[in-house]
Design a protein around this motif. Structure first.
Motif, PDB file in Angstrom:
ATOM      1  N   GLU A   1       0.835  -1.207   0.000  1.00  0.00           N
ATOM      2  CA  GLU A   1       0.000   0.000   0.000  1.00  0.00           C
ATOM      3  C   GLU A   1       0.870   1.257   0.000  1.00  0.00           C
ATOM      4  O   GLU A   1       1.862   1.333   0.716  1.00  0.00           O
ATOM      5  CB  GLU A   1      -0.894  -0.001   1.247  1.00  0.00           C
TER       6      GLU A   1
ATOM      7  N   PHE B   1      -3.479   8.596   1.177  1.00  0.00           N
ATOM      8  CA  PHE B   1      -4.266   8.446  -0.043  1.00  0.00           C
ATOM      9  C   PHE B   1      -5.581   7.730   0.235  1.00  0.00           C
ATOM     10  O   PHE B   1      -5.890   6.691  -0.349  1.00  0.00           O
ATOM     11  CB  PHE B   1      -3.451   7.703  -1.102  1.00  0.00           C
ATOM     12  N   SER B   2      -6.386   8.300   1.105  1.00  0.00           N
ATOM     13  CA  SER B   2      -7.650   7.657   1.471  1.00  0.00           C
ATOM     14  C   SER B   2      -8.878   8.344   0.867  1.00  0.00           C
ATOM     15  O   SER B   2      -9.996   7.907   1.106  1.00  0.00           O
ATOM     16  CB  SER B   2      -7.777   7.609   2.990  1.00  0.00           C
ATOM     17  N   HIS B   3      -8.683   9.391   0.090  1.00  0.00           N
ATOM     18  CA  HIS B   3      -9.798  10.114  -0.511  1.00  0.00           C
ATOM     19  C   HIS B   3      -9.842   9.846  -2.015  1.00  0.00           C
ATOM     20  O   HIS B   3      -9.216  10.549  -2.805  1.00  0.00           O
ATOM     21  CB  HIS B   3      -9.683  11.610  -0.243  1.00  0.00           C
ATOM     22  N   GLU B   4     -10.591   8.813  -2.396  1.00  0.00           N
ATOM     23  CA  GLU B   4     -10.695   8.482  -3.825  1.00  0.00           C
ATOM     24  C   GLU B   4     -11.558   9.497  -4.552  1.00  0.00           C
ATOM     25  O   GLU B   4     -12.572   9.943  -4.032  1.00  0.00           O
ATOM     26  CB  GLU B   4     -11.299   7.087  -3.988  1.00  0.00           C
TER      27      GLU B   4
END
Length: 128
Positions: free
Chosen positions: A43, A118-121
């Protein structure tokens, strides 16, 4: 040239191997993007910046060390938060303008407290 709390650090002053330093293609302010990836899962955790000295410190200590553009100083990931990164591998991309730092992450990688930055797609509209 970087400054570390007022002390200039240039390639001539760092102990980074000259052959590695020569392969780095840096931004105008002397930095290379460091993409940080978790060792066990692959990840992508975060993006940070390194100069030759930060890379040297990372390679020789096994502790992820970056250049803070906002504070204008070096920082070791986890030194204040306790969310450490134990470096397992560092790779230079084919163009020399990015590093892939593979780490064992303890705690959150992101300064917001999330595991990854990077958790906001974002929504994809093309090709759906």
């Amino acid at each position: 040239m970087r400054e570390n709390r007022g002390v200039p650090v240039s390639d001539a002053q760092t102990s980074l191997d000259a052959a590695i330093a020569a392969r780095l293609k840096r931004t105008p302010d002397g930095l290379v993007a460091a993409i940080v990836q978790e060792h066990g899962t692959g990840e992508v955790l975060m993006l940070a910046w390194m100069d030759a000295e930060a890379l040297h410190r990372t390679l020789t200590t096994g502790r992820a060390t970056y250049w803070s553009r906002s504070r204008q100083e070096y920082w070791v990931k986890g030194a204040t938060s306790g969310h450490h990164q134990r470096v397992r591998k560092v790779a230079l991309d084919c163009d020399g303008d990015a590093l892939l730092v593979t780490v064992e992450q303890t705690g959150a990688a992101c300064h917001t407290g999330t595991h990854t930055c990077f958790s906001h797609e974002l929504p994809l509209e093309a090709g759906q």
